[in-house]
Write a protein that holds these residues in place. Structure first.
Motif, PDB file in Angstrom:
ATOM      1  N   LEU A 175      -2.546  10.806   6.709  1.00  0.00           N
ATOM      2  CA  LEU A 175      -2.472   9.572   5.918  1.00  0.00           C
ATOM      3  C   LEU A 175      -2.597   9.963   4.449  1.00  0.00           C
ATOM      4  O   LEU A 175      -3.170  11.017   4.122  1.00  0.00           O
ATOM      5  CB  LEU A 175      -3.652   8.648   6.243  1.00  0.00           C
ATOM      6  N   THR A 176      -2.112   9.083   3.573  1.00  0.00           N
ATOM      7  CA  THR A 176      -2.390   9.335   2.154  1.00  0.00           C
ATOM      8  C   THR A 176      -3.830   8.912   1.878  1.00  0.00           C
ATOM      9  O   THR A 176      -4.452   8.175   2.666  1.00  0.00           O
ATOM     10  CB  THR A 176      -1.454   8.514   1.238  1.00  0.00           C
ATOM     11  N   PHE A 213      -4.798   6.801  -0.331  1.00  0.00           N
ATOM     12  CA  PHE A 213      -4.813   5.343  -0.452  1.00  0.00           C
ATOM     13  C   PHE A 213      -4.845   4.691   0.931  1.00  0.00           C
ATOM     14  O   PHE A 213      -5.660   3.793   1.192  1.00  0.00           O
ATOM     15  CB  PHE A 213      -3.576   4.885  -1.245  1.00  0.00           C
ATOM     16  N   GLU A 214      -3.957   5.153   1.822  1.00  0.00           N
ATOM     17  CA  GLU A 214      -3.916   4.563   3.171  1.00  0.00           C
ATOM     18  C   GLU A 214      -5.248   4.740   3.892  1.00  0.00           C
ATOM     19  O   GLU A 214      -5.742   3.824   4.557  1.00  0.00           O
ATOM     20  CB  GLU A 214      -2.800   5.215   3.993  1.00  0.00           C
ATOM     21  N   SER A 215      -5.837   5.929   3.760  1.00  0.00           N
ATOM     22  CA  SER A 215      -7.092   6.191   4.484  1.00  0.00           C
ATOM     23  C   SER A 215      -8.199   5.260   3.993  1.00  0.00           C
ATOM     24  O   SER A 215      -9.042   4.810   4.764  1.00  0.00           O
ATOM     25  CB  SER A 215      -7.521   7.656   4.340  1.00  0.00           C
ATOM     26  N   MET A 269      -7.689   2.228   2.682  1.00  0.00           N
ATOM     27  CA  MET A 269      -7.384   0.873   3.169  1.00  0.00           C
ATOM     28  C   MET A 269      -7.853   0.724   4.617  1.00  0.00           C
ATOM     29  O   MET A 269      -8.438  -0.288   4.984  1.00  0.00           O
ATOM     30  CB  MET A 269      -5.876   0.593   3.075  1.00  0.00           C
ATOM     31  N   VAL A 270      -7.610   1.764   5.425  1.00  0.00           N
ATOM     32  CA  VAL A 270      -8.032   1.712   6.829  1.00  0.00           C
ATOM     33  C   VAL A 270      -9.561   1.608   6.896  1.00  0.00           C
ATOM     34  O   VAL A 270     -10.119   0.774   7.619  1.00  0.00           O
ATOM     35  CB  VAL A 270      -7.543   2.964   7.592  1.00  0.00           C
ATOM     36  N   ASP A 290      -6.319  -3.659  -2.122  1.00  0.00           N
ATOM     37  CA  ASP A 290      -5.563  -2.692  -2.940  1.00  0.00           C
ATOM     38  C   ASP A 290      -6.280  -2.438  -4.260  1.00  0.00           C
ATOM     39  O   ASP A 290      -6.460  -1.289  -4.688  1.00  0.00           O
ATOM     40  CB  ASP A 290      -4.174  -3.230  -3.291  1.00  0.00           C
ATOM     41  N   ARG A 292      -1.623   9.026  -3.774  1.00  0.00           N
ATOM     42  CA  ARG A 292      -0.459   9.202  -2.897  1.00  0.00           C
ATOM     43  C   ARG A 292      -0.464  10.557  -2.189  1.00  0.00           C
ATOM     44  O   ARG A 292       0.465  10.873  -1.441  1.00  0.00           O
ATOM     45  CB  ARG A 292       0.836   9.087  -3.703  1.00  0.00           C
ATOM     46  N   HIS A 350      -1.465  13.393   0.536  1.00  0.00           N
ATOM     47  CA  HIS A 350      -1.903  13.338   1.931  1.00  0.00           C
ATOM     48  C   HIS A 350      -3.236  14.060   2.087  1.00  0.00           C
ATOM     49  O   HIS A 350      -3.490  15.071   1.423  1.00  0.00           O
ATOM     50  CB  HIS A 350      -0.847  13.948   2.853  1.00  0.00           C
ATOM     51  N   GLN A 391     -14.474   6.968   1.032  1.00  0.00           N
ATOM     52  CA  GLN A 391     -14.327   6.295   2.341  1.00  0.00           C
ATOM     53  C   GLN A 391     -15.652   5.659   2.775  1.00  0.00           C
ATOM     54  O   GLN A 391     -15.678   4.601   3.390  1.00  0.00           O
ATOM     55  CB  GLN A 391     -13.840   7.292   3.402  1.00  0.00           C
TER      56      GLN A 391
END
Ligand code: ATP
Length: 254
Positions: free
Chosen positions: A87-88, A90-92, A94-95, A110, A127, A129, A145
């Motif tokens: 995951l990027t 950012f994605e991690s 958000m999760v 966001d 962005r 990974h 996180q």
């Protein structure tokens, strides 16, 4: 007012007891507590027990009620970070945020993620990974996180171990500010006694699974503790700016 209390906490691996009836009556909201002690003294075990990852005996309560990890009350950063998923950054985040945070996060997630990355000085990594990060960058994302979950109890196991001097300072400064602003109970395993002296509000000193001392860092870290706990001769002195520092002269005579 949130506070964490730990009573008669014991942890065993098989028949061996490595945390031994530990009591820490009131770790207050808004305070950073440094968990100190030599290798093998039980710091990570204690943190894992608080995170609910290690079976234990005794009581762990937040505001007088048993800690409920299913409600996302605690966030834990392990000493060894888990393998990266693809995951990027950012994605991690958000999760992580969506898994535990409030409806507010769902609407403004966001922006919250970007603000947190900015405050940690790593927005340029958004962005990238996870599996392409350096060790220190990975550790900074791990801290992010944990913070994005907005826990009442933040548990960080050696969060500075891969960070350069600048980031060490920056991260501890941020953790202290966020701990106060959010009224979290923050418990951080540290080997760097100077970081504890400078940034922590309180220190717990463990040895052989027992609590040897509990108080303000300057009360807990002194020449006697350096000798008794770490086997070194040394002292704590203030630098010209008034910040206390450990100076080590050498190993104590056996
Ligand atoms: N999974 C395990 N099984 C059996 N014994 C364990 C396990 N994990 C830790 N121990 C033992 O428990 C004791 C405390 O270990 P722990 O990792 O909590 O110490 P620590 O204070 O965090 O040490 P360090 O500063 O080296 O990270 C050690 O003697 C260790 O060997």
């Amino acid at each position: 007012m949130t506070h964490l209390s730990i009573a008669k906490l014991s942890v065993r691996y098989g028949k061996r007891r490595v945390i031994n009836g530990l009591d820490a009556p009131c770790l207050a909201a808004g305070e950073v507590t440094a968990l100190l002690g030599p290798n093998g003294s039980g710091k990570s075990t204690l943190l894992r027990a608080l995170a609910g990852l290690q079976p234990c005996e005794g009581q762990i309560a937040l505001d007088g009620r048993p800690l409920d990890r299913r409600r996302g009350q605690a966030a834990y950063l392990p000493q060894t970070l888990p393998p990266c998923v693809h995951l990027t950054v950012f994605e991690s985040l958000m999760v992580a945020g969506q898994a535990t945070a409030s409806g507010l996060f769902r609407r403004h997630g966001d922006d919250e993620v970007v603000a947190l990355l900015e405050s940690l000085g790593i927005v340029r990594l958004a962005r990238s990974h996870l599996d392409q990060l350096s060790g220190g960058q990975r550790q900074l994302v791990g801290i992010a996180q944990a913070l994005i979950r907005e826990p009442a109890l933040l548990l960080l196991d050696e969060p500075l171990s891969a960070l350069d001097l600048n980031y060490q300072f920056h991260v501890m400064d941020l953790l202290r500010r966020e701990t106060r602003r959010r009224r979290m109970v923050t418990l951080i395993v540290l080997h760097d006694l100077n970081a504890a002296l400078r940034h922590a509000d309180r220190a717990l000193m463990l040895k052989d699974g027992r609590l040897l001392a509990d108080g303000r860092p300057e009360q807990v870290i002194d020449a006697a503790a350096l000798r008794a706990v770490y086997g070194v001769d040394g002292r704590v002195e203030r630098c010209p700016q008034g910040v206390p520092h450990v100076l080590v002269d050498g190993l104590s005579a056996a």
